[in-house]
Design a protein around this motif. Structure first.
Motif, PDB file in Angstrom:
ATOM      1  N   GLY A   1       0.793  -1.212   0.160  1.00  0.00           N
ATOM      2  CA  GLY A   1       0.018   0.081  -0.049  1.00  0.00           C
ATOM      3  C   GLY A   1       0.832   1.271  -0.068  1.00  0.00           C
ATOM      4  N   LYS A   2       1.937   1.323   0.764  1.00  0.00           N
ATOM      5  CA  LYS A   2       2.955   2.371   0.693  1.00  0.00           C
ATOM      6  C   LYS A   2       3.569   2.645  -0.503  1.00  0.00           C
ATOM      7  CE  LYS A   2       6.883   4.121   3.469  1.00  0.00           C
ATOM      8  NZ  LYS A   2       7.853   3.778   4.390  1.00  0.00           N
TER       9      LYS A   2
ATOM     10  N   SER B   1       1.073   3.996  -2.937  1.00  0.00           N
ATOM     11  CA  SER B   1       0.835   5.448  -2.763  1.00  0.00           C
ATOM     12  C   SER B   1       1.871   6.399  -3.124  1.00  0.00           C
ATOM     13  CB  SER B   1       0.042   5.940  -1.393  1.00  0.00           C
ATOM     14  OG  SER B   1       1.173   5.291  -0.478  1.00  0.00           O
ATOM     15  N   SER B   2       3.239   5.967  -3.298  1.00  0.00           N
ATOM     16  CA  SER B   2       4.587   6.633  -3.268  1.00  0.00           C
ATOM     17  C   SER B   2       5.099   6.754  -4.535  1.00  0.00           C
ATOM     18  CB  SER B   2       5.420   5.749  -2.451  1.00  0.00           C
ATOM     19  OG  SER B   2       5.287   5.791  -1.318  1.00  0.00           O
TER      20      SER B   2
ATOM     21  N   ASN C   1      -6.026   0.034  -4.664  1.00  0.00           N
ATOM     22  CA  ASN C   1      -5.691   0.696  -5.924  1.00  0.00           C
ATOM     23  C   ASN C   1      -4.406   0.262  -6.825  1.00  0.00           C
ATOM     24  OD1 ASN C   1      -8.004   2.746  -5.620  1.00  0.00           O
ATOM     25  ND2 ASN C   1      -6.446   3.728  -4.221  1.00  0.00           N
TER      26      ASN C   1
END
Length: 383
Positions: free
Chosen positions: A183-184, A187-188, A219
């Motif tokens: 997830g990180k 989003s990065s 996502n």
């Protein structure tokens, strides 16, 4: 090892267009059982048209998947292969030159970096990505497979120019994917496309569906599902789990494709690609071989529909004398005959050799070979 001859329709089935929540969704049924919901990942496009160089960057991996298909001569070893060519240079400059040469030999438009786990040798992987981009330009598409869901190293790959990353979470992480750094990472990233690629394991369909649900909520850009396959190196562990072969002409595992229709129907709004075993062998591999053959075939070679090369070969005790005799006696043009010193034989046009073989005091054959660095022989017919 014979030529892969998996006969399946070379025609795309008509796409079915559905109206879902006001949006058009196309489900494309591709060749040999491959199916796509939504948009296929860019890296897959290069696989489909055979323009991707396969770069095995290291055999090192800490995951230990029971179904790992990597061959015994690669698995666990820090070795490099560009397509079928083993990279033997010990210094970085020569190593990069060898890799680039192999890409040039097939006019590669992209590269797929695999292993092992490329993140186990992050410095080498980053260096190769940079050098490929420098040589072929930003348009040279590079995607990479890894089982290491590591934020810091993923950011290093994006900074180096990687276009697309495909995470291959180990089975024990399927129901715990939210507690990884995926997830990180999603989003990065700012430019790189992020997906997951996993096999369809017959007795883990529920876990697979839950994994897909979780990553879509995070996502993820795309999901690739591969038909599970037997290989020489995983045969024992796969058999221990009582998996069987799907049929006699492929290495696919029985029932690996059983849940695909349900998954495709359930996740209709996702960019989801199911890649069958037959598609990998008779489309992806075949297209790459044809591309390589067209680039490298000699004037005397015949390129088959499978992308292999047929040529006439002659064995003689004195190759130079035999070469001069054949060329002068039968008036064979220089572009249709040559001495292959590496294999200690004479190569010439097969249509010429077929006509004159009965008159010659030499051992004569028609050979069929792969157009790859190892030039693996598929078949040999004596004349």
């Amino acid at each position: 090892m014979g030529t892969i001859r998996l006969y399946c329709s070379a025609i795309y089935a008509t796409a079915r267009v559905r109206q879902i929540s006001g949006e058009l969704l196309i489900m494309n049924r591709k060749r040999c059982g491959s199916v796509v919901n939504g948009t296929v990942a860019k890296g897959c496009e290069y696989c489909m048209n055979g323009s991707k160089m396969v770069l095995f960057i290291t055999g090192k991996c800490s995951t230990g998947c029971f179904y790992c298909p990597v061959s015994d001569e690669k698995k666990g070893y820090d070795v490099i292969y560009a397509n079928e060519k083993k990279i033997t240079s010990s210094d970085d400059v020569s190593m990069i030159n060898e890799i680039i040469h192999e890409a040039e030999m097939m006019d590669a438009e992209g590269t797929g970096i695999t292993g092992g786990d490329p993140l186990m040798n992050i410095d080498r992987t980053v260096n190769v990505i940079k050098k490929l981009k420098e040589r072929f330009g930003k348009e040279h598409h590079i995607h990479l497979y890894t089982s290491s869901i590591n934020h810091e190293r993923t950011m290093m790959l994006e900074a180096a120019g990687l276009d697309e990353i495909r995470f291959h979470p180990s089975v024990d992480k399927w129901n715990d994917i939210r507690n990884t750094e995926l997830g990180k990472i999603i989003s990065s990233v700012t430019k790189m496309i992020v997906g997951i690629e996993v096999p369809s394991i017959p007795d883990m369909s529920k876990e697979l569906e839950e994994l897909i649900s979780d990553v879509l909520e995070m996502n993820i850009d795309f999901v690739n599902i591969n038909e599970l396959e037997f290989s020489e190196s995983n045969w024992e562990m796969m058999s221990a789990r009582r998996y069987g072969l799907k049929d006699e002409i492929s290495s696919a595992v029985l029932d690996s494709d059983r849940t695909i229709k349900r998954i495709l129907k359930k996740f209709q709004n996702a960019n989801l690609h199911y890649c069958s075993s037959a598609f990998k062998d008779s489309v992806q591999l075949r297209e790459r071989l044809i591309r390589t053959a067209k680039k490298n075939a000699a004037d005397y070679d015949i390129i088959t529909d499978d992308g292999t090369i047929m040529k006439g070969i002659v064995y003689a005790d004195d190759l130079i004398a035999a070469f001069n005799f054949l060329r002068d006696e039968y008036e064979i043009p220089n572009e249709l005959i040559r001495i292959d010193n590496e294999r200690k034989r004479i190569d010439l046009a097969p249509w010429i050799l077929e006509e004159i073989a009965n008159e010659l005091p030499y051992k004569c054959y028609i050979t069929e070979e792969y157009p790859t660095a190892d030039r693996l022989e598929v078949e040999r017919m004596p004349l």
